[in-house]
Design a protein around this motif. Structure first.
Motif, PDB file in Angstrom:
ATOM      1  N   UNK A  73      48.916  44.215  30.233  1.00 11.73           N
ATOM      2  CA  UNK A  73      49.669  44.619  29.042  1.00 11.73           C
ATOM      3  C   UNK A  73      50.107  46.076  29.147  1.00 11.73           C
ATOM      4  N   UNK A  74      49.248  46.934  29.666  1.00 16.95           N
ATOM      5  CA  UNK A  74      49.640  48.342  29.789  1.00 16.95           C
ATOM      6  C   UNK A  74      50.685  48.539  30.873  1.00 16.95           C
ATOM      7  N   UNK A  75      50.526  47.832  31.981  1.00 20.09           N
ATOM      8  CA  UNK A  75      51.532  47.952  33.038  1.00 20.09           C
ATOM      9  C   UNK A  75      52.890  47.482  32.526  1.00 20.09           C
ATOM     10  N   UNK A  76      52.892  46.356  31.817  1.00 17.74           N
ATOM     11  CA  UNK A  76      54.160  45.839  31.294  1.00 17.74           C
ATOM     12  C   UNK A  76      54.732  46.779  30.230  1.00 17.74           C
ATOM     13  N   UNK A  77      53.872  47.357  29.418  1.00 19.44           N
ATOM     14  CA  UNK A  77      54.348  48.301  28.403  1.00 19.44           C
ATOM     15  C   UNK A  77      54.981  49.520  29.064  1.00 19.44           C
ATOM     16  N   UNK A  78      54.430  49.925  30.196  1.00 20.38           N
ATOM     17  CA  UNK A  78      54.996  51.083  30.893  1.00 20.38           C
ATOM     18  C   UNK A  78      56.373  50.774  31.466  1.00 20.38           C
ATOM     19  N   UNK A  79      56.651  49.506  31.705  1.00 20.47           N
ATOM     20  CA  UNK A  79      57.922  49.114  32.324  1.00 20.47           C
ATOM     21  C   UNK A  79      58.975  48.681  31.315  1.00 20.47           C
ATOM     22  N   UNK A  80      58.598  48.576  30.060  1.00 22.59           N
ATOM     23  CA  UNK A  80      59.534  48.018  29.074  1.00 22.59           C
ATOM     24  C   UNK A  80      59.654  48.886  27.831  1.00 22.59           C
ATOM     25  N   UNK A  81      60.643  48.559  27.046  1.00 22.93           N
ATOM     26  CA  UNK A  81      60.788  49.025  25.678  1.00 22.93           C
ATOM     27  C   UNK A  81      60.623  47.798  24.771  1.00 22.93           C
ATOM     28  N   UNK A  82      60.437  48.047  23.459  1.00 27.41           N
ATOM     29  CA  UNK A  82      60.162  46.901  22.575  1.00 27.41           C
ATOM     30  C   UNK A  82      61.267  45.838  22.539  1.00 27.41           C
ATOM     31  N   UNK A  83      62.483  46.224  22.889  1.00 26.59           N
ATOM     32  CA  UNK A  83      63.618  45.293  22.799  1.00 26.59           C
ATOM     33  C   UNK A  83      63.934  44.655  24.150  1.00 26.59           C
ATOM     34  N   UNK A  84      63.000  44.772  25.072  1.00 27.60           N
ATOM     35  CA  UNK A  84      63.177  44.157  26.386  1.00 27.60           C
ATOM     36  C   UNK A  84      62.482  42.809  26.451  1.00 27.60           C
ATOM     37  N   UNK A  85      62.804  42.058  27.508  1.00 29.97           N
ATOM     38  CA  UNK A  85      62.059  40.829  27.749  1.00 29.97           C
ATOM     39  C   UNK A  85      61.490  40.832  29.157  1.00 29.97           C
TER      40      UNK A  85
END
Lengths: 354, 354, 354, 354
Positions: A73-85
């Motif tokens: 979850x943290x790795x994905x959060x680092x790679x995305x913004x809330x409006x990404x998929x």
């Protein structure tokens, strides 16, 4: 205080197992070193980070967190913004078993689910999903998430990974790898760890330690330093910065020294193969996926499943319809496998005649 | 592999210490029990939960998480909505040292800071803050957060806690207690744990284990069951559900059996008292707060501080201006305290004549 | 259906006023154009965006949102991660009156408050805050947020802005400007809009329309295109993408044509100056801040305040202690100002003799 | 400044239309009332709230927000925690067209998608989803979200709604209704608004105004007051509290007086019926869903679609494969419908012979 029972061996999950002896020894040794600076400024943590860099033959950034949910979850959060998929297989753990952790830590990023044979994404499935929408009314695809070994015990080959990463780059997507059973993949494929990560185009690996013999802990490995910008702050804010860090870093030495991590994984893989050999030809048993790592997925008659459960065997059923997951751990013994296989044989036979 | 050094003893933080022997023994014993169900369905976790219920003499709900940041942030998130505010002392750890974790896990709740002597909130300070605004343009106060023992080594008496909780109830506020050093408070006050928690009006306690001798782990204790509704899901989603749960639950037995937790805390408190006695009357040393738990806060001349650091002593300076925090742990020895006190005496003397 | 009352004129807020006639006309005209593509693909929106680019003499990115809370919170969210902090004055609207919106939209970013005379940040105050902490236990400073005109009716000069932006750059901070009353600032300073935004080092401006005569709507203006990456998705996800966009874009033409925006603002400023002149020398009235834009802040005796409220005048008291905020709008008339000033004079006189 | 074109009438969306005359009149009248208190404390807002309470014949709580994305996302956030899931049809707007807004505002709640004929959920589909998982590794179902009229122009009957609500209650789920086209549903079903909301078991209605003739704005109607607790704070924090509130509340009077809202909706429905009649029997046209509200969904040959687009007609294609959505608005005229139907006839004929 409960008395330690005669060690049971189950097939429910590789996280039913305890620490492997080398890990317990490493933890005990780290404990004996007296006062150590907190939050990762200790000697052990630096050593382990360097060892992981050597392992991958590249100057990556490494962060230790408490579990796989947090790592992913943290790795994905680092790679995305809330409006990404985030593109993932419909069977991906981040979709089915993390209670919405990727959505929570990213503050709303959506999982875009694709199907594919044997629990694996394909370049075409990715392309189809990415190009289906490009308007602002739908989250913008930003990451492809792969699991290696997959949730159904299969493996991406080096060629498959390279093809997926190439497609990802074409669409400007980053590549995340959920490696809760990364060790099993490396052991089974017989490749260098770099070959199925950064050399194939993976940006971030969540390198699983728990299922491989640790008590607690995973490593998030960023192969592109700029993607790790401020990640230490993210880890801290997310409640994943261990104060007595040595206790989740030093145990990695127990795995990395003398390639214990590969030996543990290879053993678990071998036990799955042994189980597979013993049951694949039984009437009433249908193997669901090629058993390439440390799990066997098989369809059994319902009465057989219930008989096994009643005998005390623990294992999960899987996506309903008689599917069962038999997972082997670093400490699964051939004797237990053989005993379980015999009980399965008896159970399906009884179900057939029942 | 680093050789264990001759165990150093520092005064930087109680999280510089390792596990106490009883904790390591409990962890080793839990490891020896072979395969155990994951995620808290093991035998150890149930036993420890029951033990904590007995300890508090009430049927509370207990959840194990990995660290204090997570314990506090998840408990506060369970008590708030994003548009709420949390009253806390300006020196509270949740304000100064958790990198915005309460704001992150609550998705935006704001900390409303109040001052008060000796790092403690007062009923009047709470009332003043709560009644200052009631419009929708400012977050609505919902929780009072207390730290026991406080961040500056002081204690709320039972009477002080009761008065605060009464004021909280008057304004419909819930009461959260950050108990990273709860053991030190119980040991120092000589009260039953229930007296400074639910019997005084505390709703949720974050019961610290790490600083008391664990490797990893805190317990979130809900005294009102309805406030714990679905908290297991929250813990899971937040990446705080340990798969091999026994390794963070069973070690609590090492603390709870034979009141090791109180002995550890009492010892740390005694070491702080010993240090305080040895330095309080030194010219050039100004004690900042009454040393009621396991810390001494003192103002020293800057050259004295630097000399001590240069000698290899580790401790934090604190809110600038020459303030120092000297923290004692379960394993701090009288000999080390005496040696440190002597070095402080020499340092302030040298600074005076330097 | 209520009958329109004889138009009262209050001093509570510039958002008590309605639309200025040119704005209503523009909205009516846009309505008459029949079916228009939604979500900003209409003709009006493109025209207004181009007009704003011309106004600022640069190729900026422009997004329309519904209100100032959203404009500020979304802009700040675009510039930060959850573990970052935002430097702002303790009186900043984002701190005092947006109910935690910046924390919510950024998913946890913290406001780092600084003081400074006349409601304004200074380079030194910024530097002091930024350099106070650099460890992972505290959010990392990432943005400076300024309000122009400030919440207390004062103005940053061009020189002051340049000095702040220079300090911000030195510490790798981005610069956000809350321009809820940007028009009042431009009108009062007599500068080109670019001089107090991008030419001074401002990265993002929240350009307020509502207080200047619109019914609904603000524009977020990004002067650095890379900072606007995917912002359209952010706006959509945040519930700020107007489907019938023309109704919040076209009215800007009513403001921009013939410099109505500056005329409206200049008039409001002049009314504040008129009020200030009329009351500044009254015994019992203490002016709190230099009235540089469209507000007068004055301390009055409490009985005087209550008498004025009882007479039906509406205005806010401000940070307690007898402080009052008198805000003038685009439609405040000299007659009403004079009447109000006379009532203030009578009220303070009565309070003195009462 | 663009000249108003001869009003075109498209079939892309009902949000291509402007304000209906009564709404513009109401807005103009509200504007003429001079200074009004902000943030909903004006006279108009109170009147409209009372009118909506009368309309629904119950003492509900009403909040005005700017658009449907915000209405739905905030209502769902009020009903959920981040670790919850929301049951919705796979075609639901909250899934397909709000860019992850529900996930964002709820801080991570997951949409659990179910299928069902004609874009409608069924009690059985709900039960199947809810009972499939109950472990902590998957978000806990908490809300059922319905759209009335649905995204494919169909309607839930009163009986269907009651059956769904009963199933929801059985599983302790709340019921949310996305009523972006609620007026079209009421007009088509010929029922009292209460019959398809609270009397049927709906907890919260997002009552759409924009598509019914407003410029901007939706109403969130809570039928259970306790579920609206602190919702005003939520609205404010979310950037959805209009300062000049009268401009989004007063226009509702234009809709509610003389049942304009039902007349507008009934007209749009009639236009869809007219279009349906005119094209349903054309060779090459396949009607996809029963046209029960203001939309017709039809499959057309691709060359026919492209010819219509080339002629300047605007409409969306829908889930690929030649599906088209033809949406009628309050201002769609019979003449335009007939002209469009004729062009469709010509297009499919040409495609057949082309």
């Amino acid at each position: 205080m409960p008395q330690p029972a005669a060690p049971a061996r189950h097939f429910a999950s590789d996280n039913y197992a305890g620490m492997c002896p080398e890990v317990l020894a490493a933890m005990t040794r780290a404990d004996a070193s007296g006062h150590e600076p907190a939050y990762g400024d200790d000697r052990w943590t630096q050593i382990v980070c360097d060892r992981i860099r050597e392992l991958f033959q590249t100057d990556c950034e490494i962060f230790f967190v408490f579990n796989g949910t947090a790592a992913n979850a943290l790795a994905l959060a680092a790679l995305t913004q809330p409006y990404h998929s985030i593109l993932a297989h419909a069977l991906a753990h981040i979709e089915t078993d993390e209670c919405g952790a990727p959505e929570f830590f990213s503050n709303g990023a959506k999982l875009l689910l694709a199907d594919g044979p044997d629990g694996k994404l394909t370049p075409d499935a990715i392309a189809a999903k990415v190009t289906a929408r490009s308007d602002v009314h739908y989250p913008k695809p930003e990451v492809v998430s792969l699991t290696q070994a997959t949730e159904v015990g299969t493996l991406y080959s080096v060629a498959e990974l390279r093809a997926i990463a190439a497609m990802a780059k074409r669409h400007d997507l980053k590549v995340h790898m959920d490696g809760a059973r990364f060790a099993n993949a490396v052991a089974a494929l017989g490749v260098h760890p770099s070959e199925i990560t950064w050399r194939a185009g993976v940006d971030v690996l969540c390198f699983g330690g728990t299922k491989n013999g640790l008590a607690v802990g995973e490593a998030v490995v960023f192969f592109k330093k700029e993607q790790a910008r401020d990640f230490a702050h993210r880890v801290k804010q997310a409640g994943q910065l261990c104060s007595k860090m040595r206790f989740i870093s030093a145990p990695w030495l127990g795995l990395l020294d003398d390639d214990v991590w590969l030996r543990n994984a290879g053993h678990a893989n071998a036990m799955a193969a042994r189980l597979h050999s013993a049951i694949r030809d039984l009437a009433g048993v249908e193997i669901m996926f090629p058993p390439q790592a440390n799990a066997v997925f098989a369809r059994l008659p319902k009465p057989a499943i219930e008989r096994l459960w009643a005998q005390g065997w623990k294992f999960y059923d899987f996506i309903g319809a008689g599917g069962c997951r038999f997972m082997c751990a670093w400490d699964t013994t051939p004797e237990v496998v053989d005993r379980f296989a015999a009980d399965i044989a008896a159970a399906v036979s009884a179900a057939a005649t029942g």
